[in-house]
Design a protein around this motif. Sequence first.
Motif, short mmCIF file in Angstrom:
data_model
loop_
_atom_site.label_atom_id
_atom_site.label_comp_id
_atom_site.label_asym_id
_atom_site.label_seq_id
_atom_site.Cartn_x
_atom_site.Cartn_y
_atom_site.Cartn_z
N SER A 81 0.96 -1.10 -0.06
CA SER A 81 0.09 0.00 -0.14
C SER A 81 1.09 1.15 -0.15
O SER A 81 1.87 1.22 0.30
CB SER A 81 -0.93 -0.01 1.19
OG SER A 81 -0.25 0.13 2.45
N SER A 89 -4.31 2.95 2.96
CA SER A 89 -3.06 2.32 3.20
C SER A 89 -2.82 1.54 4.55
O SER A 89 -1.92 0.48 4.51
CB SER A 89 -1.67 3.30 3.14
OG SER A 89 -1.57 3.75 4.43
N ARG A 90 -3.67 2.01 5.33
CA ARG A 90 -3.70 1.06 6.67
C ARG A 90 -4.20 -0.35 6.80
O ARG A 90 -4.02 -1.11 7.46
CB ARG A 90 -4.53 2.00 7.75
CG ARG A 90 -3.63 3.19 8.09
CD ARG A 90 -2.32 3.09 8.59
NE ARG A 90 -1.53 4.06 8.81
CZ ARG A 90 -1.23 4.52 9.96
NH1 ARG A 90 -1.58 3.55 11.06
NH2 ARG A 90 -0.62 5.58 10.35
N HIS A 118 3.99 -1.31 3.68
CA HIS A 118 3.27 -0.11 3.70
C HIS A 118 4.23 0.99 3.22
O HIS A 118 5.40 1.28 4.04
CB HIS A 118 3.09 0.01 5.07
CG HIS A 118 2.49 1.51 5.48
ND1 HIS A 118 2.82 2.08 6.53
CD2 HIS A 118 1.41 2.02 4.94
CE1 HIS A 118 2.14 3.17 6.54
NE2 HIS A 118 1.34 3.13 5.68
N THR A 152 7.41 -1.04 6.95
CA THR A 152 6.84 0.37 6.87
C THR A 152 7.79 1.39 7.02
O THR A 152 9.02 1.30 7.51
CB THR A 152 5.86 0.49 7.97
OG1 THR A 152 5.18 1.88 7.92
CG2 THR A 152 6.40 0.40 9.42
#
Lengths: 269, 382, 178
Positions: A47, A53-54, A65, B230
């Motif tokens: 994402s 995106s979460r 992410h 992330t």
Amino acid sequence: MPVQDYIRKRFFPHIWCGGCGHGIILKGILSAIEELQLQKKDVVMVSGIGCSSRIVGYTDFHTLHTLHGRALAFATGVKFSKPSLNVIVPMGDGDAMAIGGNHFIHACRRNINMTAVIMNNRIYGMTGGQFSPLSGQGVMATTAPLGNIDYAFDTVELAKGAGGTFVARTTAYHYAEIVSIMKKAIQHKGFSVVEILSQCPTYFGRKNKMKGASEMMDFFKDRTTSIGSDAKKADPTLIERGIFVQKESSEYCENYDKIIEMASKGKES
Amino acid sequence: MEGKVKFVQGNEACVEGALYAGCNFFAGYPITPSTEVAELLASRLPKGGGKFIQMEDEIASMCAIIGASLTGSKTLTATSGPGFSLKQEALGYAIMAEIPCVIVNVQRGGPSTGNPTHVAQSDVMQARWGTHGDHSIVAMTASNIQDIFEITIDAFNIAETFRTPVILLFDEVVGHMREKLVIPEQGKIPVIERLRTSVPPGTDYHPYLPRTDGRLPMSDFGGEHRYNVTGLFHDMWGFPSEKPELVHNLMRHLIDKIDTHPNQICKTKQYFLDDAETVLVSYGASARTAMEVMNYSRERERKVGLLELQTLWPFPRETVAKYCDQAKRVIVVEMNMGQVMEQVKASVKYPNHVFLCNRYDGTLINVDDVKNVLRVIEGRGF
Amino acid sequence: MEKHKIVFSGSGGQGVITAAVILAEAAVIYENLHAVQTQSYGPEARGGATRSDVVISDTQINYPKVTHPNLLVCLTQESYNKYSNIVLPGGLIITDPRHVVPNVNSDSIIKELPLYDTVMEKLGNQIVLNVCMLGAVIKILPVLKPESVLKAVIDRVNPKFKDLNTKAFQLGYDMVKK
């Protein structure tokens, strides 16, 4: 495997606002994966940045992410490096179509076997209600306090024009359709684009005189129709849903395998 | 050294080094003067089953090599000034998410489109601070074709050892210059493979929990361990966290893992430094000019030495201080407005003994440029 | 040996850079010497002024560019005008009279060779002009054995054109009377 086994339960309840459509889309994507009986280790969710995106953090796959707008570029690296993986890329409308617009059209052109899901709520939610390239004229937003003058992209037309080989649209109201389209999109050999209209009651709804989530869901029910329906003929302003393009075309990773074959035979200097 | 002898450009030596180190994935976008790296890999990679992809821009190229690295590939991208600017955001992502990859920047004149076909060394500080936020970074360079080959292998080794992006800062002269390259047999130069976790399937794997030796074993996407990656501050599983102690500890880890290993990362070459009254500090193509001046001076019994920097970041402060503090004068020879000179000044005991000999007009700094500065500083007039 | 500093100049597409690469490669691969080749170029793929420098020596070469060549080859008037004044006093300049009118007051030794006309007359293909020029260069300045250079030529060219290039090299070599 029940759908619950595909989520990371410890991160629930999720951070989305009450009434947000994104949770429905999450369930729809997971149901499609479940019905296709994909193994968790064979799925990568990539994402960008934003409310959409979460979604990856809640799913128990390999999850990436990334940066705002760049999800498809990262995903291309993942898929091209290891084509056996199923790569699914949920993005927001600003994420995919504004900052990520260039990556989007080139992913369509390249026809690399991944599924892009554009969760279109026509607003930037995480930053607090600015208009997006899918908002359209007349929409009220914090950066269009007197009404938006920007024309909107039509995601379906853009994807078709860029060479998309699977292009579909549905809404958060049409849950069963999300599941059936997502299944076909994931199974499609090539780049698949699924636009899912989603409601953002907090920013889009409040700014645009829609009372709440259920009223926005009614809009999806009343103002959309299946492709080529009689209703569309009677009222051309209705938004069509369904699969607009589904065609066979050679896929990028497979084409590159042929390059490897040629190169290893020494045909290429 | 024994091996296969070739006569190649610096950009080709970089490609040979990358392949020697096991690079099997390249994503890039054409830009002068780095394009030969992409062209050669487009031809070479598929021969060994590797992957080459030309992306839609430099941003996408940088993102693609990060994605590919997560599946277990050794990845490279190559660019120059404007493209390096575009890669900065994703470079920061690779730093934060600790993803090994190598970025080549064959430097040309800037800012902006600048001087595309001509030499400069003006991205030294951009390599250090180009991406936003506090961070450490590794950037390396070389002055000849053999060194480009070897430093490229070093770059991949450091990337894998420290789970970090590594920047190779070449310049137009060394990138396009042709010279002899000897490629030793595979195995003669050590190649470090990725450290993968030995945690069995079904057991909790912590992608961001350093071992006692500081290293973080990885698990390829597609493997048994599923985790999150992330660009947000994150916990030991890779899940976003805003907890102050987590933010604090991760930042400290990201800085320390690079900065506390100067012996493994910082490379320099030393010539006639033991008795040097004048120390020339240089790197890349400029170091060749400095070497010529050093030889000329030594022939005339002038005590000039050369400290050639091969690692620019983390800056080899201790080595620079060691040799410069004992000299009467230090001249930094570089093709920018003093980017490394500032670092040398910050490293030495007597910053006012440090001078800049530079050139920034797109031509290689020449022997007379350095000789003239040397004359003036030595009090012998222009 | 003394250090040889050679500059090849002309316009893009004439094969000036390839010639320089071949000469330097021959020195490294076939004679185990040190050689460095560099080039300067502009944005044009064809036309424009192109220059390539070669330094050949039996010791390590540091500064890779040529400031004052002992041999300069100019294949266009523009390159002659730009570079003829950098040649070492008493150095050599090779020009093609079809393209270059040299300055008679030069303190360099000028060798005018009808490279283009000879190549077109004998071989009918200007693609090998640069290889013909290399043959002449190696006769005038015997820094390497001609066989070494010819081998390096053949290494670089498509095998289909091996004969054509060999002929062109010989043509250039024979063009120079000692």
